[in-house]
Design a protein around this motif. Structure first.
Motif, PDB file in Angstrom:
ATOM      1  N   THR A   1      30.209  56.606  39.934  1.00  0.00           N
ATOM      2  CA  THR A   1      30.186  55.863  41.087  1.00  0.00           C
ATOM      3  C   THR A   1      30.195  54.428  40.609  1.00  0.00           C
ATOM      4  N   TYR A   2      31.030  53.887  41.540  1.00  0.00           N
ATOM      5  CA  TYR A   2      31.231  52.347  41.266  1.00  0.00           C
ATOM      6  C   TYR A   2      30.915  51.306  42.627  1.00  0.00           C
ATOM      7  N   LEU A   3      29.828  50.664  42.383  1.00  0.00           N
ATOM      8  CA  LEU A   3      29.621  49.677  43.606  1.00  0.00           C
ATOM      9  C   LEU A   3      31.002  48.860  43.733  1.00  0.00           C
ATOM     10  N   LEU A   4      31.122  48.382  44.976  1.00  0.00           N
ATOM     11  CA  LEU A   4      32.356  47.621  45.150  1.00  0.00           C
ATOM     12  C   LEU A   4      31.860  46.437  45.475  1.00  0.00           C
ATOM     13  N   GLU A   5      32.795  45.192  45.299  1.00  0.00           N
ATOM     14  CA  GLU A   5      32.279  43.834  45.483  1.00  0.00           C
ATOM     15  C   GLU A   5      33.791  43.250  45.980  1.00  0.00           C
ATOM     16  N   LEU A   6      33.948  43.138  47.128  1.00  0.00           N
ATOM     17  CA  LEU A   6      35.429  42.650  47.620  1.00  0.00           C
ATOM     18  C   LEU A   6      35.467  41.116  47.802  1.00  0.00           C
ATOM     19  N   LYS A   7      36.231  40.436  47.184  1.00  0.00           N
ATOM     20  CA  LYS A   7      36.248  38.882  47.490  1.00  0.00           C
ATOM     21  C   LYS A   7      37.694  38.587  47.820  1.00  0.00           C
ATOM     22  N   PHE A   8      37.666  38.141  49.207  1.00  0.00           N
ATOM     23  CA  PHE A   8      38.672  37.458  50.036  1.00  0.00           C
ATOM     24  C   PHE A   8      38.921  36.125  50.043  1.00  0.00           C
ATOM     25  N   THR A   9      38.728  35.367  48.958  1.00  0.00           N
ATOM     26  CA  THR A   9      38.353  34.165  49.128  1.00  0.00           C
ATOM     27  C   THR A   9      39.774  33.194  48.306  1.00  0.00           C
ATOM     28  N   LYS A  10      39.710  31.936  48.882  1.00  0.00           N
ATOM     29  CA  LYS A  10      40.852  31.116  48.104  1.00  0.00           C
ATOM     30  C   LYS A  10      40.227  30.617  46.855  1.00  0.00           C
ATOM     31  N   SER A  11      39.271  30.591  46.664  1.00  0.00           N
ATOM     32  CA  SER A  11      38.780  30.029  45.176  1.00  0.00           C
ATOM     33  C   SER A  11      38.617  31.198  44.302  1.00  0.00           C
ATOM     34  N   LEU A  12      38.664  31.079  42.880  1.00  0.00           N
ATOM     35  CA  LEU A  12      38.396  31.757  41.684  1.00  0.00           C
ATOM     36  C   LEU A  12      36.923  32.526  42.013  1.00  0.00           C
ATOM     37  N   SER A  13      36.670  33.667  42.032  1.00  0.00           N
ATOM     38  CA  SER A  13      35.327  34.026  41.907  1.00  0.00           C
ATOM     39  C   SER A  13      34.743  33.500  40.611  1.00  0.00           C
ATOM     40  N   GLY A  14      33.359  33.363  40.498  1.00  0.00           N
ATOM     41  CA  GLY A  14      32.690  32.717  39.499  1.00  0.00           C
ATOM     42  C   GLY A  14      31.789  33.668  38.792  1.00  0.00           C
TER      43      GLY A  14
ATOM     44  N   GLN B   1      28.621  33.364  39.275  1.00  0.00           N
ATOM     45  CA  GLN B   1      27.500  33.533  40.280  1.00  0.00           C
ATOM     46  C   GLN B   1      27.857  34.976  41.167  1.00  0.00           C
ATOM     47  N   GLU B   2      28.984  35.203  41.231  1.00  0.00           N
ATOM     48  CA  GLU B   2      29.303  36.583  41.932  1.00  0.00           C
ATOM     49  C   GLU B   2      29.171  37.622  41.085  1.00  0.00           C
ATOM     50  N   ILE B   3      29.494  37.281  39.714  1.00  0.00           N
ATOM     51  CA  ILE B   3      29.698  38.417  38.841  1.00  0.00           C
ATOM     52  C   ILE B   3      28.083  38.956  38.541  1.00  0.00           C
ATOM     53  N   ASP B   4      27.276  37.789  38.626  1.00  0.00           N
ATOM     54  CA  ASP B   4      25.665  38.018  38.280  1.00  0.00           C
ATOM     55  C   ASP B   4      25.294  38.811  39.496  1.00  0.00           C
TER      56      ASP B   4
ATOM     57  N   LYS C   1      20.281  47.981  39.475  1.00  0.00           N
ATOM     58  CA  LYS C   1      19.299  48.703  40.498  1.00  0.00           C
ATOM     59  C   LYS C   1      19.448  50.123  40.780  1.00  0.00           C
ATOM     60  N   MET C   2      20.573  50.570  40.304  1.00  0.00           N
ATOM     61  CA  MET C   2      21.238  51.982  40.666  1.00  0.00           C
ATOM     62  C   MET C   2      20.766  52.917  39.396  1.00  0.00           C
ATOM     63  N   ALA C   3      21.327  54.362  39.703  1.00  0.00           N
ATOM     64  CA  ALA C   3      21.258  55.315  38.535  1.00  0.00           C
ATOM     65  C   ALA C   3      21.981  54.847  37.427  1.00  0.00           C
ATOM     66  N   ASP C   4      21.747  55.370  36.129  1.00  0.00           N
ATOM     67  CA  ASP C   4      22.384  54.994  34.887  1.00  0.00           C
ATOM     68  C   ASP C   4      24.106  55.094  34.990  1.00  0.00           C
ATOM     69  N   ASN C   5      24.438  56.126  35.690  1.00  0.00           N
ATOM     70  CA  ASN C   5      25.668  56.463  35.729  1.00  0.00           C
ATOM     71  C   ASN C   5      26.627  55.575  36.752  1.00  0.00           C
ATOM     72  N   THR C   6      25.864  54.551  37.275  1.00  0.00           N
ATOM     73  CA  THR C   6      26.603  53.697  38.077  1.00  0.00           C
ATOM     74  C   THR C   6      27.062  52.500  37.500  1.00  0.00           C
ATOM     75  N   MET C   7      28.458  52.224  38.018  1.00  0.00           N
ATOM     76  CA  MET C   7      29.058  50.859  37.331  1.00  0.00           C
ATOM     77  C   MET C   7      29.635  50.154  38.829  1.00  0.00           C
ATOM     78  N   GLY C   8      30.280  49.039  38.219  1.00  0.00           N
ATOM     79  CA  GLY C   8      30.420  48.142  39.783  1.00  0.00           C
ATOM     80  C   GLY C   8      31.894  47.775  39.366  1.00  0.00           C
ATOM     81  N   ILE C   9      32.756  47.721  40.411  1.00  0.00           N
ATOM     82  CA  ILE C   9      34.184  47.307  40.542  1.00  0.00           C
ATOM     83  C   ILE C   9      34.273  45.951  41.342  1.00  0.00           C
ATOM     84  N   MET C  10      34.671  44.920  41.039  1.00  0.00           N
ATOM     85  CA  MET C  10      34.923  43.732  41.830  1.00  0.00           C
ATOM     86  C   MET C  10      36.470  43.664  41.951  1.00  0.00           C
ATOM     87  N   MET C  11      36.870  43.094  43.227  1.00  0.00           N
ATOM     88  CA  MET C  11      38.228  43.002  43.590  1.00  0.00           C
ATOM     89  C   MET C  11      38.309  41.499  43.953  1.00  0.00           C
TER      90      MET C  11
END
Length: 228
Positions: free
Chosen positions: A128-141, A143-146, A154-164
């Motif tokens: 399972t991947y938590l999603l973070e969707l960034k629809f901004t003009k600036s590059l994601s830095g 802070q957003e990664i952190d 905070k999630m179970a061990d088999n959880t990862m994250g996807i940032m778009m």
């Protein structure tokens, strides 16, 4: 006649009675062989027609799929004028879930967990991947990664994250997302266009970045390096 095995009418006072019976048996066998061949031809023809039917159905499915994918691409490009706006962010989130539905990827829309806003999640190959969707003009830095890292932790061990991130990432952000035990994979517009091109499915793109992260610790894989 093809089922006949005895020929009482041929038994009689004729000198060639046995020959007649043998000829009759031979004729029956030839008839059986002919009927079997005809039956196989009928079955073969049915199979051929069935294969043609399945091929046509698959062709139509692919055509519909391509039409739907082109529509997804058009809708995505129509959002470009709204990059950096709140309404654009909401519209992009809605579009992204249309993409996941099109790809038949199990997903859950945005929700609140432990007081944190989660843009949603998807499940692929048992993870399972938590999603973070960034629809901004600036590059994601960084802070957003952190922020995404903290949510995943905070999630179970088999959880990862996807940032778009539509506009991409700073060098520091990519470094922050990466590491020997990274729980993130990060993507940008180029990965969406790789999907639009038909070269890879969205599932394959996720799997490829995940494998790259496992092998190198790098959370970001440029499209230009996909076949290296």
């Amino acid at each position: 006649m093809s089922e006949q095995s005895t020929f009482p009418d041929l038994r009689g006072p004729w000198e060639d009675a046995e020959q007649r019976i043998q000829d009759a048996h031979k004729a029956v066998q030839e008839l059986k062989s002919y009927l079997k061949q005809q039956n196989e031809q009928v079955i073969s023809e049915k199979e051929r027609l069935e294969i043609q039917k399945r091929a046509q159905i698959e062709k139509e499915r692919i055509q519909r799929s391509q039409t739907d994918k082109n529509k997804l691409k058009q809708n995505f490009e129509a959002l470009q004028s709204q990059i950096g706006t709140q309404n654009g962010g909401y519209a992009f989130e809605e579009w992204f879930y249309q993409l996941l539905n099109f790809c038949e990827i199990q997903s859950k829309r945005s929700y609140i967990s432990n007081g944190r806003q989660i843009d949603g999640s998807l499940t692929h190959e048992g993870t399972t991947y938590l999603l973070e969707l960034k629809f901004t003009k600036s590059l994601s830095g960084a802070q957003e990664i952190d922020s995404l890292k903290a949510k995943v932790s905070k999630m179970a061990d088999n959880t990862m994250g996807i940032m778009m991130s539509i506009s991409g990432y700073t060098k520091v952000a990519i470094e922050e997302a990466s590491g020997s035990k990274t729980t993130l994979i990060i993507m940008d517009t180029s990965h969406l266009y790789l999907f639009f091109s038909g070269v890879m499915s969205f599932q394959e793109i996720i799997s490829r970045i995940r494998r790259h992260a496992s092998q190198t610790g790098q959370a970001y894989l440029p499209v230009s390096e996909y076949y290296n």
